[in-house]
Design a protein around this motif. Structure first.
Motif, PDB file in Angstrom:
ATOM      1  N   PHE A  11      33.480  29.504  45.852  1.00 27.30           N
ATOM      2  CA  PHE A  11      33.880  29.147  44.487  1.00 27.30           C
ATOM      3  C   PHE A  11      35.394  28.955  44.427  1.00 27.30           C
ATOM      4  CE2 PHE A  11      29.819  31.258  44.095  1.00 27.30           C
ATOM      5  CZ  PHE A  11      29.154  30.468  43.168  1.00 27.30           C
ATOM      6  N   SER A  12      35.860  28.599  43.231  1.00 28.31           N
ATOM      7  CA  SER A  12      37.280  28.283  43.092  1.00 28.31           C
ATOM      8  C   SER A  12      38.162  29.507  43.316  1.00 28.31           C
ATOM      9  CB  SER A  12      37.540  27.737  41.681  1.00 28.31           C
ATOM     10  OG  SER A  12      37.383  28.784  40.740  1.00 28.31           O
ATOM     11  N   VAL A  13      39.409  29.238  43.646  1.00 31.73           N
ATOM     12  CA  VAL A  13      40.395  30.314  43.759  1.00 31.73           C
ATOM     13  C   VAL A  13      40.536  31.012  42.406  1.00 31.73           C
ATOM     14  CG1 VAL A  13      42.820  30.848  44.172  1.00 31.73           C
ATOM     15  CG2 VAL A  13      41.618  29.258  45.671  1.00 31.73           C
ATOM     16  N   ASP A  14      40.451  30.236  41.317  1.00 33.44           N
ATOM     17  CA  ASP A  14      40.558  30.835  39.981  1.00 33.44           C
ATOM     18  C   ASP A  14      39.446  31.848  39.729  1.00 33.44           C
ATOM     19  OD1 ASP A  14      42.873  29.606  39.168  1.00 33.44           O
ATOM     20  OD2 ASP A  14      41.852  27.938  38.178  1.00 33.44           O
ATOM     21  N   LEU A  15      38.243  31.549  40.198  1.00 29.14           N
ATOM     22  CA  LEU A  15      37.157  32.510  39.992  1.00 29.14           C
ATOM     23  C   LEU A  15      37.394  33.769  40.838  1.00 29.14           C
ATOM     24  CD1 LEU A  15      34.525  33.095  38.497  1.00 29.14           C
ATOM     25  CD2 LEU A  15      33.300  32.242  40.508  1.00 29.14           C
ATOM     26  N   ASN A  16      37.923  33.577  42.040  1.00 31.41           N
ATOM     27  CA  ASN A  16      38.291  34.741  42.866  1.00 31.41           C
ATOM     28  C   ASN A  16      39.365  35.574  42.168  1.00 31.41           C
ATOM     29  OD1 ASN A  16      37.137  34.730  45.917  1.00 31.41           O
ATOM     30  ND2 ASN A  16      37.157  32.658  45.072  1.00 31.41           N
ATOM     31  N   GLU A  17      40.345  34.884  41.607  1.00 32.21           N
ATOM     32  CA  GLU A  17      41.386  35.581  40.828  1.00 32.21           C
ATOM     33  C   GLU A  17      40.739  36.368  39.682  1.00 32.21           C
ATOM     34  OE1 GLU A  17      43.773  32.882  38.589  1.00 32.21           O
ATOM     35  OE2 GLU A  17      45.312  34.371  38.101  1.00 32.21           O
ATOM     36  N   HIS A  18      39.769  35.744  39.020  1.00 34.56           N
ATOM     37  CA  HIS A  18      39.098  36.370  37.875  1.00 34.56           C
ATOM     38  C   HIS A  18      38.390  37.658  38.282  1.00 34.56           C
ATOM     39  CE1 HIS A  18      36.790  36.386  34.029  1.00 34.56           C
ATOM     40  NE2 HIS A  18      35.920  37.029  34.787  1.00 34.56           N
ATOM     41  N   VAL A  19      37.534  37.571  39.306  1.00 32.93           N
ATOM     42  CA  VAL A  19      36.720  38.755  39.628  1.00 32.93           C
ATOM     43  C   VAL A  19      37.583  39.872  40.212  1.00 32.93           C
ATOM     44  CG1 VAL A  19      34.524  37.527  39.823  1.00 32.93           C
ATOM     45  CG2 VAL A  19      35.945  37.824  41.869  1.00 32.93           C
ATOM     46  N   ILE A  20      38.633  39.513  40.943  1.00 35.07           N
ATOM     47  CA  ILE A  20      39.490  40.561  41.520  1.00 35.07           C
ATOM     48  C   ILE A  20      40.315  41.219  40.409  1.00 35.07           C
ATOM     49  CG2 ILE A  20      41.386  41.027  43.119  1.00 35.07           C
ATOM     50  CD1 ILE A  20      40.223  38.659  44.846  1.00 35.07           C
ATOM     51  N   THR A  21      40.825  40.427  39.473  1.00 33.90           N
ATOM     52  CA  THR A  21      41.551  41.001  38.333  1.00 33.90           C
ATOM     53  C   THR A  21      40.623  41.901  37.528  1.00 33.90           C
ATOM     54  OG1 THR A  21      42.917  39.000  38.244  1.00 33.90           O
ATOM     55  CG2 THR A  21      42.985  40.446  36.316  1.00 33.90           C
ATOM     56  N   HIS A  22      39.369  41.464  37.385  1.00 29.54           N
ATOM     57  CA  HIS A  22      38.366  42.226  36.627  1.00 29.54           C
ATOM     58  C   HIS A  22      38.098  43.597  37.262  1.00 29.54           C
ATOM     59  CE1 HIS A  22      34.528  42.492  34.217  1.00 29.54           C
ATOM     60  NE2 HIS A  22      34.187  43.259  35.240  1.00 29.54           N
ATOM     61  N   VAL A  23      37.824  43.620  38.552  1.00 31.70           N
ATOM     62  CA  VAL A  23      37.507  44.918  39.174  1.00 31.70           C
ATOM     63  C   VAL A  23      38.735  45.817  39.229  1.00 31.70           C
ATOM     64  CG1 VAL A  23      35.439  44.208  40.437  1.00 31.70           C
ATOM     65  CG2 VAL A  23      37.680  43.998  41.542  1.00 31.70           C
ATOM     66  N   LEU A  24      39.921  45.218  39.356  1.00 34.00           N
ATOM     67  CA  LEU A  24      41.138  46.044  39.264  1.00 34.00           C
ATOM     68  C   LEU A  24      41.255  46.648  37.862  1.00 34.00           C
ATOM     69  CD1 LEU A  24      43.737  43.914  41.282  1.00 34.00           C
ATOM     70  CD2 LEU A  24      42.863  46.192  41.895  1.00 34.00           C
ATOM     71  N   GLY A  25      40.844  45.882  36.834  1.00 35.34           N
ATOM     72  CA  GLY A  25      40.868  46.417  35.468  1.00 35.34           C
ATOM     73  C   GLY A  25      40.040  47.681  35.357  1.00 35.34           C
ATOM     74  N   HIS A  26      38.852  47.685  35.992  1.00 41.81           N
ATOM     75  CA  HIS A  26      38.043  48.909  36.002  1.00 41.81           C
ATOM     76  C   HIS A  26      38.783  50.035  36.726  1.00 41.81           C
ATOM     77  CE1 HIS A  26      34.621  47.085  34.202  1.00 41.81           C
ATOM     78  NE2 HIS A  26      34.218  46.389  35.253  1.00 41.81           N
ATOM     79  N   ALA A  27      39.376  49.693  37.866  1.00 38.63           N
ATOM     80  CA  ALA A  27      40.072  50.721  38.661  1.00 38.63           C
ATOM     81  C   ALA A  27      41.209  51.364  37.870  1.00 38.63           C
ATOM     82  CB  ALA A  27      40.605  50.113  39.956  1.00 38.63           C
ATOM     83  N   PHE A  28      41.707  50.626  36.850  1.00 37.34           N
ATOM     84  CA  PHE A  28      42.783  51.156  36.000  1.00 37.34           C
ATOM     85  C   PHE A  28      42.227  51.740  34.695  1.00 37.34           C
ATOM     86  CE2 PHE A  28      45.332  47.484  38.037  1.00 37.34           C
ATOM     87  CZ  PHE A  28      45.505  48.220  39.196  1.00 37.34           C
ATOM     88  N   GLY A  29      40.897  51.727  34.520  1.00 44.50           N
ATOM     89  CA  GLY A  29      40.299  52.413  33.375  1.00 44.50           C
ATOM     90  C   GLY A  29      39.779  51.523  32.271  1.00 44.50           C
ATOM     91  N   LEU A  30      39.780  50.211  32.463  1.00 42.59           N
ATOM     92  CA  LEU A  30      39.233  49.328  31.425  1.00 42.59           C
ATOM     93  C   LEU A  30      37.721  49.225  31.550  1.00 42.59           C
ATOM     94  CD1 LEU A  30      41.788  46.371  31.503  1.00 42.59           C
ATOM     95  CD2 LEU A  30      41.436  47.972  29.619  1.00 42.59           C
ATOM     96  N   ARG A  31      37.040  49.287  30.396  1.00 41.46           N
ATOM     97  CA  ARG A  31      35.611  49.033  30.359  1.00 41.46           C
ATOM     98  C   ARG A  31      35.385  47.557  30.049  1.00 41.46           C
ATOM     99  NH1 ARG A  31      31.204  52.755  28.127  1.00 41.46           N
ATOM    100  NH2 ARG A  31      30.280  51.160  29.439  1.00 41.46           N
TER     101      ARG A  31
END
Ligand SMILES: [Zn+2]
Length: 251
Positions: free
Chosen positions: A171-191
């Protein structure tokens, strides 16, 4: 109670190795019990390979589940867990495995995800490892297909691992950016932002009344949130304006 028991039975059916282990099973039961007491709907909780997950992609260990028992009233805004990264953490290093680095779009996506956080000038900065001066470390590793997972902070530290499926290379680099930013958000406490409204994704997070702490200044529905449980393959990988408000509020 019935639902909780059902969750455990499903977990054990999928996990033969863990079910013969009384210690592990007792720990899983305590985590699930804590999550339910903290307000997570039972059908939001899954046990996979011995680990307990909420919202499909966020692992909760025993310590994190105990910290979640501290108060939390929910509403339909951007959410955080009760678990956050502590104020002593100034520099968090994200350390990709060699396997992770071998997938060019995952690797590029990681750089862009790090930049997404650093441009906000939060109270911690992210650095790609291996490097020095780290107060906390997160390993970036891979799985098959398009699975993603992470976890919630505990003990004032971000969750120590993010997992991205190598299928995202297609998939696109943007989608990779999206999912990695998303899981980092969880790692920092975002639901998940759409914690109360995930019918379209089949994530089963339910419509329970508690379990997240609302973040002031964020709206009821934010279709552009990077922390929604659903995402489109045309995702831009960029935070929404309300994601930015949420992160600035927390950090
Ligand atoms: Zn998620």
């Amino acid at each position: 109670m019935f639902k909780r028991a059902a969750v455990l039975v499903v977990g054990c059916g999928a996990l033969l190795a863990g079910c013969g282990n009384d210690g592990l099973q007792a720990e899983q039961e305590e985590i699930i019990s804590n999550l339910i007491e903290a307000g997570h709907p039972a059908d939001d909780i899954q046990v996979v390979d011995g680990a307990v997950y909420v919202g499909r992609d966020a692992q909760v260990n025993l310590e994190a589940s105990q910290e979640m028992l501290q108060t939390g009233e929910g509403s339909a805004e951007h959410y955080r867990t009760t678990n956050l990264v502590g104020t002593s953490i100034k520099r968090i290093c994200i350390n990709p495995t060699a396997q992770f680095n071998s997938y060019s779009r995952l690797s590029q996506g990681l750089d862009m995800a790090i930049a997404n956080y650093n441009v906000l000038a939060l109270r911690f900065t992210l650095a790609r490892g291996p490097t020095t001066g780290c107060n906390a470390n997160i390993t970036a590793t891979t799985t098959t297909g398009t699975g993603i997972s992470s976890g919630y902070p505990s003990g004032g530290l971000p969750y120590g691992q993010i997992v991205i499926g190598t299928g995202f290379q297609n998939f696109s680099v943007d989608l990779n950016e999206h999912v990695i930013t998303h899981v980092l958000g969880h790692a920092f406490g975002l639901r998940h932002t759409d914690f109360f409204n995930t019918a379209g994704c089949g994530s089963g997070e339910g419509s329970g009344g508690v379990g997240g702490i609302l973040i002031p200044g964020t709206p009821t529905v934010d279709p552009n949130s990077l922390m929604n449980s659903c995402y489109s393959t045309s995702a831009t990988g960029e935070f929404s304006q309300y994601d930015i408000i949420a992160l600035n509020y927390l950090y």
